[in-house]
Design a protein around this motif. Structure first.
Motif, PDB file in Angstrom:
ATOM      1  N   MET A  17       0.816  -1.215   0.000  1.00  0.00           N
ATOM      2  CA  MET A  17       0.000   0.000   0.000  1.00  0.00           C
ATOM      3  C   MET A  17       0.850   1.267   0.000  1.00  0.00           C
ATOM      4  SD  MET A  17      -3.177  -0.775  -0.277  1.00  0.00           S
ATOM      5  CE  MET A  17      -2.565  -1.978  -1.436  1.00  0.00           C
ATOM      6  N   LEU A  18       2.061   1.188   0.526  1.00  0.00           N
ATOM      7  CA  LEU A  18       2.942   2.357   0.488  1.00  0.00           C
ATOM      8  C   LEU A  18       3.250   2.752  -0.949  1.00  0.00           C
ATOM      9  CD1 LEU A  18       5.369   1.600   3.456  1.00  0.00           C
ATOM     10  CD2 LEU A  18       3.500   3.273   3.373  1.00  0.00           C
ATOM     11  N   ARG A  19       3.223   1.770  -1.836  1.00  0.00           N
ATOM     12  CA  ARG A  19       3.413   2.039  -3.265  1.00  0.00           C
ATOM     13  C   ARG A  19       2.333   2.975  -3.794  1.00  0.00           C
ATOM     14  NH1 ARG A  19       1.054  -1.211  -7.468  1.00  0.00           N
ATOM     15  NH2 ARG A  19       1.915  -0.535  -9.424  1.00  0.00           N
ATOM     16  N   PHE A  20       1.152   2.906  -3.203  1.00  0.00           N
ATOM     17  CA  PHE A  20       0.036   3.755  -3.596  1.00  0.00           C
ATOM     18  C   PHE A  20      -0.017   5.050  -2.789  1.00  0.00           C
ATOM     19  CE2 PHE A  20      -1.506  -0.582  -4.666  1.00  0.00           C
ATOM     20  CZ  PHE A  20      -1.667  -0.399  -6.025  1.00  0.00           C
ATOM     21  N   ASN A  21       1.031   5.293  -2.011  1.00  0.00           N
ATOM     22  CA  ASN A  21       1.131   6.504  -1.172  1.00  0.00           C
ATOM     23  C   ASN A  21      -0.009   6.628  -0.168  1.00  0.00           C
ATOM     24  OD1 ASN A  21       3.551   7.420  -2.381  1.00  0.00           O
ATOM     25  ND2 ASN A  21       2.368   8.228  -4.100  1.00  0.00           N
ATOM     26  N   LEU A  22      -0.505   5.495   0.308  1.00  0.00           N
ATOM     27  CA  LEU A  22      -1.526   5.518   1.348  1.00  0.00           C
ATOM     28  C   LEU A  22      -0.842   5.613   2.714  1.00  0.00           C
ATOM     29  CD1 LEU A  22      -3.981   2.802   0.036  1.00  0.00           C
ATOM     30  CD2 LEU A  22      -4.328   5.265   0.050  1.00  0.00           C
ATOM     31  N   THR A  23      -1.466   6.318   3.616  1.00  0.00           N
ATOM     32  CA  THR A  23      -0.908   6.473   4.960  1.00  0.00           C
ATOM     33  C   THR A  23      -1.222   5.234   5.802  1.00  0.00           C
ATOM     34  OG1 THR A  23      -2.925   7.447   5.844  1.00  0.00           O
ATOM     35  CG2 THR A  23      -1.313   8.971   4.843  1.00  0.00           C
ATOM     36  N   THR A  24      -0.536   5.111   6.926  1.00  0.00           N
ATOM     37  CA  THR A  24      -0.832   3.987   7.819  1.00  0.00           C
ATOM     38  C   THR A  24      -2.253   4.104   8.357  1.00  0.00           C
ATOM     39  OG1 THR A  24       0.274   5.164   9.618  1.00  0.00           O
ATOM     40  CG2 THR A  24       1.563   3.503   8.454  1.00  0.00           C
ATOM     41  N   ALA A  25      -2.775   5.322   8.500  1.00  0.00           N
ATOM     42  CA  ALA A  25      -4.164   5.504   8.942  1.00  0.00           C
ATOM     43  C   ALA A  25      -5.127   4.945   7.884  1.00  0.00           C
ATOM     44  CB  ALA A  25      -4.452   6.979   9.203  1.00  0.00           C
ATOM     45  N   TYR A 122     -16.573   0.478  -2.006  1.00  0.00           N
ATOM     46  CA  TYR A 122     -16.986   1.124  -0.753  1.00  0.00           C
ATOM     47  C   TYR A 122     -15.875   2.039  -0.233  1.00  0.00           C
ATOM     48  CZ  TYR A 122     -17.705   1.624   4.255  1.00  0.00           C
ATOM     49  OH  TYR A 122     -17.810   2.148   5.525  1.00  0.00           O
ATOM     50  N   LEU A 123     -14.656   1.519  -0.200  1.00  0.00           N
ATOM     51  CA  LEU A 123     -13.534   2.332   0.289  1.00  0.00           C
ATOM     52  C   LEU A 123     -13.364   3.595  -0.551  1.00  0.00           C
ATOM     53  CD1 LEU A 123     -10.719  -0.221   1.166  1.00  0.00           C
ATOM     54  CD2 LEU A 123     -11.946   1.275   2.748  1.00  0.00           C
ATOM     55  N   CYS A 124     -13.446   3.452  -1.857  1.00  0.00           N
ATOM     56  CA  CYS A 124     -13.273   4.615  -2.739  1.00  0.00           C
ATOM     57  C   CYS A 124     -14.385   5.640  -2.549  1.00  0.00           C
ATOM     58  CB  CYS A 124     -13.204   4.164  -4.196  1.00  0.00           C
ATOM     59  SG  CYS A 124     -11.702   3.269  -4.589  1.00  0.00           S
ATOM     60  N   LYS A 125     -15.578   5.169  -2.256  1.00  0.00           N
ATOM     61  CA  LYS A 125     -16.703   6.078  -2.046  1.00  0.00           C
ATOM     62  C   LYS A 125     -16.601   6.788  -0.691  1.00  0.00           C
ATOM     63  CE  LYS A 125     -21.741   6.185  -1.809  1.00  0.00           C
ATOM     64  NZ  LYS A 125     -22.970   5.407  -1.845  1.00  0.00           N
ATOM     65  N   MET A 126     -16.285   6.024   0.349  1.00  0.00           N
ATOM     66  CA  MET A 126     -16.258   6.576   1.702  1.00  0.00           C
ATOM     67  C   MET A 126     -14.943   7.292   2.035  1.00  0.00           C
ATOM     68  SD  MET A 126     -19.252   5.869   2.579  1.00  0.00           S
ATOM     69  CE  MET A 126     -19.279   6.336   4.284  1.00  0.00           C
ATOM     70  N   HIS A 127     -13.870   6.892   1.370  1.00  0.00           N
ATOM     71  CA  HIS A 127     -12.542   7.444   1.647  1.00  0.00           C
ATOM     72  C   HIS A 127     -11.852   7.696   0.306  1.00  0.00           C
ATOM     73  CE1 HIS A 127     -13.093   6.260   5.842  1.00  0.00           C
ATOM     74  NE2 HIS A 127     -13.559   5.120   5.370  1.00  0.00           N
ATOM     75  N   PRO A 128     -12.040   8.872  -0.253  1.00  0.00           N
ATOM     76  CA  PRO A 128     -11.554   9.153  -1.613  1.00  0.00           C
ATOM     77  C   PRO A 128     -10.062   8.886  -1.839  1.00  0.00           C
ATOM     78  CG  PRO A 128     -12.997  10.901  -0.862  1.00  0.00           C
ATOM     79  CD  PRO A 128     -12.772   9.993   0.317  1.00  0.00           C
ATOM     80  N   GLU A 129      -9.260   8.865  -0.785  1.00  0.00           N
ATOM     81  CA  GLU A 129      -7.830   8.608  -0.978  1.00  0.00           C
ATOM     82  C   GLU A 129      -7.561   7.229  -1.588  1.00  0.00           C
ATOM     83  OE1 GLU A 129      -8.441   7.656   3.522  1.00  0.00           O
ATOM     84  OE2 GLU A 129      -9.290   9.016   2.039  1.00  0.00           O
ATOM     85  N   PHE A 130      -8.520   6.314  -1.467  1.00  0.00           N
ATOM     86  CA  PHE A 130      -8.341   4.982  -2.043  1.00  0.00           C
ATOM     87  C   PHE A 130      -8.519   4.977  -3.566  1.00  0.00           C
ATOM     88  CE2 PHE A 130      -8.976   3.861   2.370  1.00  0.00           C
ATOM     89  CZ  PHE A 130      -7.966   2.924   2.548  1.00  0.00           C
ATOM     90  N   GLY A 131      -9.013   6.058  -4.123  1.00  0.00           N
ATOM     91  CA  GLY A 131      -9.128   6.172  -5.568  1.00  0.00           C
ATOM     92  C   GLY A 131      -7.781   6.064  -6.271  1.00  0.00           C
ATOM     93  N   ILE A 132      -6.691   6.348  -5.545  1.00  0.00           N
ATOM     94  CA  ILE A 132      -5.350   6.238  -6.118  1.00  0.00           C
ATOM     95  C   ILE A 132      -5.061   4.810  -6.563  1.00  0.00           C
ATOM     96  CG2 ILE A 132      -4.152   5.874  -3.910  1.00  0.00           C
ATOM     97  CD1 ILE A 132      -2.799   7.945  -6.851  1.00  0.00           C
ATOM     98  N   ILE A 133      -5.625   3.831  -5.873  1.00  0.00           N
ATOM     99  CA  ILE A 133      -5.403   2.438  -6.258  1.00  0.00           C
ATOM    100  C   ILE A 133      -5.943   2.208  -7.663  1.00  0.00           C
ATOM    101  CG2 ILE A 133      -6.004   0.026  -5.766  1.00  0.00           C
ATOM    102  CD1 ILE A 133      -6.041   0.807  -2.772  1.00  0.00           C
TER     103      ILE A 133
END
Length: 143
Positions: A17-25, A122-133
């Motif tokens: 997930m770090l490859r997608f620049n997602l935070t640990t949160a 669901y993740l992309c809808k509720m937490h837009p940062e997951f759209g990077i995936i």
């Protein structure tokens, strides 16, 4: 097919997930939606002719993508190993929810962490940062 304890592989998901620049949160939000499956040699993660419903990250083992070439002959289209740190899916099938033209098969005993299509949406809808995936998967597929 067997179901290993996913907690044993949490650090592998964090690295992926770090490859997608997602935070640990963000990863902590995703973790409860992640599943773990173990495959024995020749077992399938995705199957040709079926709609792909999973996005996986190989944490141990070797997998191959098998599909038909333009002559209708089966050939290896992808090879995944646990050092790749990349997404593993039948991309067009997952993205468009159409029948897959390939299978992804274990060459050796393998362990995969994965998220379902519905949970990713669901993740992309509720937490837009997951759209990077999805954006990076699209870029990798040149779509």
């Amino acid at each position: 097919m067997y179901y290993p304890d996913k907690e044993l592989y949490k650090s592998s998901l964090i690295n992926a997930m770090l490859r997608f620049n997602l935070t640990t949160a963000s990863i902590a939000i995703m973790w409860p939606l992640v599943h773990c499956v173990g495959l024995k040699r020749n077992e399938l993660f995705t199957e040709e002719g079926k709609i792909c419903k999973r996005l996986g990250f190989l944490v141990s083992g070797i997998m191959i993508g098998i599909g038909d070439n333009i002559k209708g002959e089966k050939n290896v289209s992808e090879m995944y190993n646990d050092n790749d740190n990349r997404a593993m899916t039948s991309f067009l099938s997952l993205d468009r929810q159409i029948k897959s033209t390939e299978s992804i098969m274990a060459v050796s005993e393998s362990v995969i962490l994965y998220i379902t299509y519905d949970n990713l949406k669901y993740l992309c809808k509720m937490h837009p940062e997951f759209g990077i995936i999805q954006a990076l998967l699209h870029a990798e597929q040149h779509i």
